[in-house]
Design an enzyme around this catalytic site. Structure first.
Site, PDB file in Angstrom:
ATOM      1  CD  GLU A   1      10.770  13.460  -0.929  1.00  0.00           C
ATOM      2  OE1 GLU A   1      11.097  12.963   0.305  1.00  0.00           O
ATOM      3  OE2 GLU A   1       9.201  12.695  -1.452  1.00  0.00           O
TER       4      GLU A   1
ATOM      5  CD  GLU B   1       7.412  10.303  -1.302  1.00  0.00           C
ATOM      6  OE1 GLU B   1       6.900  10.310  -0.200  1.00  0.00           O
ATOM      7  OE2 GLU B   1       7.804   9.583  -1.892  1.00  0.00           O
TER       8      GLU B   1
END
Ligand code: BMA
Length: 371
Positions: free
Chosen positions: A191, A303
């Protein structure tokens, strides 16, 4: 007890495998895991994964670190099967703690990972390390210069190499009964297209991020000789194709192109949130499919989830139609915290919308770890 992943390899998948050339029993554990994932994708299958699945769930956790049979799982309670993929997080290992940032003892994590692999499942590790420059956690701000400081020549380089050593030492203990290192997926520096972690986009240059990823790879793969790690790169949902590739560490150090993207409930309600999610993930999977082909990499949804599952049909009407017929190796939903009643991403025994997950888990192309 015997555990098998459904389905078993078909002749067609074995052919695909054989045509890859570098597979087979003499291939590295990393290549064997990649071949296994490729064969599953070739069959049109998507493995389902859940973070921390065997260590705890909504309102329960493993207490007996060394003796618990690790047979409880929220996913299994609802569907009858363990997830095919289980995720773990190393955060706080670097501090020398005995349990990670979510209070999972590393001794339990090791046993859960080995048990899951022995049952025929696949494991993946993420890492939310503390800020090596300020001593704050992964999210602590400000985070300027943290990445620069750990690169060669930086004032925290030697210190940080100690953290990588701790990760390498833990990974080195992940060995099967014969003493061989088990294959697994590692997904560091995730991320990074957002800026909430110290390795995020606003806190380092493109070159610094790439150097951090490559330094991590060089240390574990080359220096420690770990040929059992499948390397996953997983930008966040804010990426478009250009941003996704902006900090690409290189075809030689990444095996799997991931994406972290959740359904976020805004003031406009569930329907709008789901519509946004489908558009975002669908769009990203379009370019990821293309990029995967171009770079010769597998892709995955590393995710995802909808916190607290307020949509009764999220699995069958939001997630499934978005990933169906996409060549993704696996999809992993985040953890079911045992100490935060609304922080869960998979259903649990007694959850009011559990039936929708069961229906998802029974789809022909969705793979769990069956008994
Ligand atoms: C976040 C939350 C946190 C957790 C972190 C690392 O998304 O689940 O509670 O500490 O992941 O697992």
């Amino acid at each position: 007890m015997k555990y098998v992943l459904k389905p078993v390899l078909t002749a067609a998948a074995v052919l695909v495998l054989a045509s890859c050339g570098d597979g087979g029993p003499t291939a590295s554990p990393r290549q064997q895991l990649l071949d296994r994932l490729a064969a599953s994708v070739a069959e049109g299958k998507i493995l389902y994964g859940h973070q921390d699945d065997l260590s705890y769930g909504h309102a329960w956790k493993v207490e007996d670190v060394t003796g618990d049979p690790l047979e409880r799982s929220d996913v299994r309670d609802v569907s009858g099967s363990f997830p095919a993929v289980v995720g773990f997080d190393l955060g706080a290992l670097e501090l020398g703690r005995t349990a990670n940032l979510d209070n999972v003892p590393f001794a339990l994590m090791r046993r859960a990972a080995l048990t899951h692999v022995e049952r025929g499942g696949i494991v993946t590790f993420s890492w939310h390390p503390w800020n090596p420059l300020t001593g704050e956690d992964a999210w602590g701000m400000p985070a300027e210069r943290a990445v620069a400081s750990v690169l060669p020549g930086g004032e925290r380089h030697d210190f940080f190499m100690g953290w990588l050593r701790a990760v390498g030492d833990f990974f080195d203990t992940l060995r099967d009964a014969e003493g061989n290192r088990i294959p697994f997926i590692f997904r560091p520096w995730h991320e990074h297209t957002g800026s909430w972690f110290w390795w995020g986009r606003d806190h380092c240059t493109v070159e610094e991020y790439v150097a951090l990823f490559r330094m991590t790879h060089d240390y574990l793969a080359a220096e420690r000789g770990m040929d059992n790690i499948v390397w996953c790169y997983s930008p966040g949902r804010e990426s478009d194709e250009a941003m996704y590739m902006e900090r690409w560490p290189g075809d030689d150090v990444v095996d799997l192109m991931g994406l972290d993207c959740y359904t976020y409930l805004g003031e406009d309600g569930i329907e709008a949130a789901v519509a946004r999610y489908k558009e975002q993930v669908g769009g990203a999977l379009d370019y990821l499919t293309r990029l995967g082909e171009e770079h010769g990499k597998l892709i995955c949804l590393s995710e995802t989830g909808f916190e607290g599952l307020p949509d009764p049909h999220w699995w069958t009407e939001a997630l499934y139609p978005t990933i169906q017929d996409r060549p993704i190796a696996y999809v992993l939903t985040w953890r079911n915290a045992c100490d935060k009643p609304t922080h869960f991403y998979a259903p649990w025994d007694g959850f009011e919308h559990a039936a929708d997950f069961k229906a998802f888990s029974e789809k022909e192309d969705i793979v769990l770890l069956n008994l």
